[in-house]
Design a protein around this motif. Structure first.
Motif, short mmCIF file in Angstrom:
data_model
loop_
_atom_site.label_atom_id
_atom_site.label_comp_id
_atom_site.label_asym_id
_atom_site.label_seq_id
_atom_site.Cartn_x
_atom_site.Cartn_y
_atom_site.Cartn_z
N LEU A 87 -5.17 -2.43 8.48
CA LEU A 87 -3.75 -2.35 8.82
C LEU A 87 -3.49 -2.90 10.22
CD1 LEU A 87 -2.79 1.16 7.37
CD2 LEU A 87 -2.29 -1.09 6.39
N GLY A 88 -4.51 -2.87 11.07
CA GLY A 88 -4.35 -3.36 12.43
C GLY A 88 -4.49 -4.87 12.56
N LEU A 89 -4.77 -5.56 11.47
CA LEU A 89 -4.93 -7.01 11.54
C LEU A 89 -3.61 -7.72 11.82
CD1 LEU A 89 -7.44 -7.61 8.60
CD2 LEU A 89 -7.90 -7.81 11.04
N GLY A 90 -2.49 -7.10 11.47
CA GLY A 90 -1.19 -7.73 11.72
C GLY A 90 -0.05 -6.85 11.27
N ASP A 91 1.13 -7.07 11.86
CA ASP A 91 2.30 -6.28 11.50
C ASP A 91 2.77 -6.57 10.08
OD1 ASP A 91 2.34 -5.14 14.00
OD2 ASP A 91 3.78 -6.59 14.82
N ASP A 92 2.31 -7.68 9.50
CA ASP A 92 2.75 -8.05 8.16
C ASP A 92 1.85 -7.49 7.07
OD1 ASP A 92 0.63 -9.61 9.01
OD2 ASP A 92 1.34 -11.45 8.05
N VAL A 93 0.87 -6.66 7.43
CA VAL A 93 -0.04 -6.10 6.44
C VAL A 93 0.59 -4.85 5.82
CG1 VAL A 93 -2.31 -5.08 6.01
CG2 VAL A 93 -2.07 -6.97 7.64
N SER A 94 0.62 -4.81 4.50
CA SER A 94 1.06 -3.61 3.79
C SER A 94 -0.01 -3.24 2.76
CB SER A 94 2.41 -3.84 3.12
OG SER A 94 2.37 -4.95 2.25
N ARG A 95 0.14 -2.10 2.14
CA ARG A 95 -0.88 -1.62 1.22
C ARG A 95 -0.21 -1.05 -0.03
NH1 ARG A 95 -2.43 3.70 4.88
NH2 ARG A 95 -0.60 4.90 4.30
N ILE A 96 -0.91 -1.09 -1.12
CA ILE A 96 -0.40 -0.53 -2.36
C ILE A 96 -1.59 -0.09 -3.21
CG2 ILE A 96 -0.31 -2.76 -3.53
CD1 ILE A 96 2.28 -1.71 -4.89
N ASP A 97 -1.45 1.02 -3.91
CA ASP A 97 -2.53 1.56 -4.71
C ASP A 97 -2.32 1.32 -6.20
OD1 ASP A 97 -4.71 3.05 -3.34
OD2 ASP A 97 -3.03 4.04 -2.38
N ARG A 98 -3.41 0.96 -6.84
CA ARG A 98 -3.54 1.06 -8.28
C ARG A 98 -4.55 2.17 -8.55
NH1 ARG A 98 -0.91 -2.47 -11.82
NH2 ARG A 98 -1.44 -0.63 -13.04
N LYS A 99 -4.70 2.54 -9.81
CA LYS A 99 -5.64 3.62 -10.13
C LYS A 99 -7.05 3.25 -9.72
CE LYS A 99 -7.19 6.54 -13.96
NZ LYS A 99 -7.05 6.83 -15.41
N GLN A 100 -7.40 1.95 -9.85
CA GLN A 100 -8.78 1.54 -9.60
C GLN A 100 -9.05 1.10 -8.16
OE1 GLN A 100 -6.72 0.04 -11.79
NE2 GLN A 100 -7.46 0.58 -13.85
N TYR A 101 -8.01 0.70 -7.42
CA TYR A 101 -8.25 0.15 -6.09
C TYR A 101 -7.01 0.28 -5.21
CZ TYR A 101 -5.60 -3.87 -7.87
OH TYR A 101 -4.63 -4.66 -8.40
N ARG A 102 -7.20 0.12 -3.91
CA ARG A 102 -6.11 -0.01 -2.95
C ARG A 102 -6.11 -1.45 -2.44
NH1 ARG A 102 -4.77 3.91 2.11
NH2 ARG A 102 -3.54 4.89 0.47
N ALA A 103 -4.95 -2.10 -2.54
CA ALA A 103 -4.81 -3.49 -2.11
C ALA A 103 -4.16 -3.55 -0.74
CB ALA A 103 -3.99 -4.28 -3.12
N TYR A 104 -4.64 -4.44 0.09
CA TYR A 104 -4.04 -4.75 1.38
C TYR A 104 -3.55 -6.19 1.28
CZ TYR A 104 -6.40 -0.53 2.87
OH TYR A 104 -6.81 0.78 2.97
N ARG A 105 -2.30 -6.42 1.65
CA ARG A 105 -1.73 -7.74 1.42
C ARG A 105 -0.76 -8.14 2.52
NH1 ARG A 105 3.58 -7.56 -0.24
NH2 ARG A 105 4.36 -5.64 -1.18
N THR A 106 -0.54 -9.42 2.60
CA THR A 106 0.61 -9.98 3.30
C THR A 106 1.53 -10.40 2.15
OG1 THR A 106 -0.55 -12.10 3.50
CG2 THR A 106 -0.63 -10.62 5.37
N LEU A 107 1.71 -11.69 1.92
CA LEU A 107 2.37 -12.10 0.68
C LEU A 107 1.42 -11.91 -0.49
CD1 LEU A 107 4.37 -15.37 1.42
CD2 LEU A 107 5.25 -13.17 0.64
#
Length: 298
Positions: free
Chosen positions: A208-228
């Motif tokens: 999350l500290g890599l950039g202000d544009d990083v967000s996260r979202i969870d699926r049952k199997q994994y947590r994704a970290y994304r920009t676009l």
């Protein structure tokens, strides 16, 4: 006043000549380019163009898609600078949420039953692509309880298209729902030990500290970290170590047995073909350059 924008220079021959950014000649041309390359440019699988919302609603969604986490996506374009693209997109996003069965039928028709079963309705997204946005637009999307990405485009010369994420917000409701999903998933398996929990928390802080544009979202199997697009996916399914996949080519990394491996030909959940396994803080330290590389590539 707009947000600071990308400047491009031709340095061929030792000098520096700025290549002036320009808007698209036609909005439709921009839309065609994005739709034809949507998965590469936005991390979204294309479903439909100019999708009719019916005679009562009386509108057409520029582009419909589904992202790599299963979230439904509305994409709206503006050739110039127009705050109306956000309100128009929200209008269509609300329609989409009220017509879930219709969207899932579209996914089933275009991508198959498996993709339709994976639709994540906790986090539908709006992506607005325009020539520029103001600081007021950026503030507004952070106040709206929806998942919204603002993307600025620029054409340079005849052949170069730049897409710059200006703001990326994940809906609060999606985060609450994801936490509930994660608790349910964790209830079905043994609790991980404290060392792994601490390592997972440290990894999250780093990502999350890599950039202000990083967000996260969870699926049952994994947590994704994304920009676009997703750049890292951390598995929920391991208790003795932290396992993640990164959006990096394994061919461009010196693979280390027990630490990194190529999973491009191996079935796995989440985005990315490079698997990284963390067991100690030292592993996290040597993984950091890979995390930064994946973030920058995304």
């Amino acid at each position: 006043m707009g947000v600071l924008r990308l400047r491009l220079f031709d340095v061929n021959g030792g000098g520096a000549v700025e290549i002036t950014a320009r808007p698209a000649e036609l909005e439709r041309h921009l839309q065609d380019v994005v739709e034809g390359n949507m998965e590469l440019l936005l991390g979204v699988r294309f479903l439909a163009s100019e999708y009719s919302t019916g005679p009562v609603h009386g509108g057409r969604i520029d582009s419909l898609g589904i992202d790599e986490n299963g979230s439904p996506v509305v994409v709206e374009y503006k050739r110039g600078r127009d705050a109306g693209v956000i309100t128009q997109g929200l209008f269509y996003l609300s329609w989409l949420v009220d017509h879930k069965a219709e969207f899932q039928h579209l996914v089933r028709d275009r991508l198959g039953e498996g993709a339709a079963d994976q639709v994540l309705w906790s986090a539908p997204r709006l992506i607005c692509v325009a020539e520029d946005f103001t600081r007021y637009d950026v503030h507004a999307v952070r106040e709206i309880r929806r998942s919204i990405d603002l993307v600025r485009y620029s054409y340079f010369g005849n052949d170069l298209l730049a897409l710059e994420p200006v703001a990326s917000v994940v809906a609060d409701g999606a985060v609450r729902n994801d936490r509930r999903q994660r608790r349910t998933a964790q209830g079905d398996r043994p609790a991980e030990n404290a060392g792994v929990s601490d390592l997972r928390a440290a990894l999250e802080e780093l990502l999350l500290g890599l950039g202000d544009d990083v967000s996260r979202i969870d699926r049952k199997q994994y947590r994704a970290y994304r920009t676009l697009r997703n750049f890292a996916c951390v598995s929920h399914g391991h208790q003795q170590e932290v396992v993640m996949t990164l959006r990096l080519s394994p061919k461009e990394v010196d693979l280390i047995p027990g630490f990194t491996r190529d999973v491009s030909e191996i079935g796995h959940h989440g985005t990315g073909d490079l698997e990284v396994r963390l067991r100690t803080e030292r592993d996290l330290g040597r993984a950091e350059p890979l995390l930064r590389q994946a973030y920058e590539a995304a």
